[in-house]
Design an enzyme around this catalytic site. Structure first.
Site, PDB file in Angstrom:
ATOM      1  N   TYR A 263      -3.083   4.029   3.569  1.00  0.00           N
ATOM      2  CA  TYR A 263      -2.510   3.238   2.486  1.00  0.00           C
ATOM      3  C   TYR A 263      -3.476   3.134   1.307  1.00  0.00           C
ATOM      4  O   TYR A 263      -3.063   3.216   0.149  1.00  0.00           O
ATOM      5  CB  TYR A 263      -2.112   1.846   2.976  1.00  0.00           C
TER       6      TYR A 263
ATOM      7  N   ASN B  61      -5.227  -1.625  12.307  1.00  0.00           N
ATOM      8  CA  ASN B  61      -4.459  -0.378  12.222  1.00  0.00           C
ATOM      9  C   ASN B  61      -5.218   0.680  11.420  1.00  0.00           C
ATOM     10  O   ASN B  61      -5.526   0.468  10.239  1.00  0.00           O
ATOM     11  CB  ASN B  61      -3.096  -0.662  11.578  1.00  0.00           C
TER      12      ASN B  61
ATOM     13  N   GLU C 247       9.343  -3.188   5.461  1.00  0.00           N
ATOM     14  CA  GLU C 247       9.214  -3.959   6.694  1.00  0.00           C
ATOM     15  C   GLU C 247       8.573  -3.110   7.784  1.00  0.00           C
ATOM     16  O   GLU C 247       7.684  -3.559   8.490  1.00  0.00           O
ATOM     17  CB  GLU C 247      10.584  -4.473   7.147  1.00  0.00           C
TER      18      GLU C 247
ATOM     19  N   GLU D  85       1.920  -1.493  18.120  1.00  0.00           N
ATOM     20  CA  GLU D  85       1.348  -2.735  17.604  1.00  0.00           C
ATOM     21  C   GLU D  85       1.036  -3.737  18.715  1.00  0.00           C
ATOM     22  O   GLU D  85       0.817  -4.910  18.454  1.00  0.00           O
ATOM     23  CB  GLU D  85       2.278  -3.345  16.548  1.00  0.00           C
TER      24      GLU D  85
ATOM     25  N   VAL E 180       5.903   6.772  12.023  1.00  0.00           N
ATOM     26  CA  VAL E 180       5.984   8.214  12.232  1.00  0.00           C
ATOM     27  C   VAL E 180       5.498   8.481  13.661  1.00  0.00           C
ATOM     28  O   VAL E 180       4.453   7.949  14.067  1.00  0.00           O
ATOM     29  CB  VAL E 180       5.115   8.986  11.213  1.00  0.00           C
TER      30      VAL E 180
ATOM     31  N   GLY F 281       2.174  15.058   6.926  1.00  0.00           N
ATOM     32  CA  GLY F 281       2.450  14.366   5.674  1.00  0.00           C
ATOM     33  C   GLY F 281       3.750  13.594   5.656  1.00  0.00           C
ATOM     34  O   GLY F 281       4.260  13.257   4.577  1.00  0.00           O
TER      35      GLY F 281
END
Length: 162
Positions: free
Chosen positions: A132, A126, A85, A28, A89, A97
């Site tokens: 998502y 991202n 939060e 990030e 991965v 997956g």
């Protein structure tokens, strides 16, 4: 195909959780922002008053990811929810997956605990945003996150009447 397993984190996972948090912070673009320690996780996850739960994802028995969550509350729903939060991965495990299995486990916990929603935040750049979207999360464009920290937090707190 490797075997993916999801299990509740245990106190002995604190070093692994901290490693994943640091890897996530680097991803990030904030590699020096992590102030948390293993002791912080031990206190807040397994101490007298735990404030978070965590799941560990393993690929053939080796830790490759985690989800760290805590409960929130919706006054409109009149029910608790779960806030994710952190979901992380490792890059080499992303094609198996693992992220989906972590979120499936979070969703299962939410349903079992009577929660009405699962919330999370995603940085605007991202590439996981597509992931998502595919599994059913909806971006809430009308709700903007705000945060009070540092000096501004201390200044506002100082204005409180005793």
């Amino acid at each position: 195909m490797p075997t993916v397993t999801i299990r509740p984190a245990v106190e002995a996972d604190c070093a692994t959780i901290l490693r994943f948090v640091k890897e996530l912070a680097a991803f990030e673009r904030e590699p020096d922002a992590v102030k948390a320690t293993e002791e912080d996780f031990r206190r807040d996850g397994w101490g007298e008053r735990p404030v978070f739960d965590a799941l560990i994802a393993e690929l053939d028995g080796a830790p490759v990811g985690f989800a760290l969550c805590f409960r929130n509350y919706s006054t409109w729903e009149g029910r608790a929810g779960i806030f994710v939060e952190d979901l992380y991965v490792t890059p080499d495990a992303r094609r198996f997956g693992v992220g989906r299995k972590l979120l499936t486990a979070v969703a299962k916990r939410a349903v079992e605990q009577g929660c009405r929603r699962v919330d999370l935040n995603v940085l605007d750049w991202n590439p996981a945003r597509d992931f998502y979207d595919r599994i059913g999360f909806k971006q809430m464009e009308e709700w903007l996150p705000y945060r009070l920290t540092g000096g501004a937090l201390a200044a506002l707190a100082a204005q409180a009447e005793d």
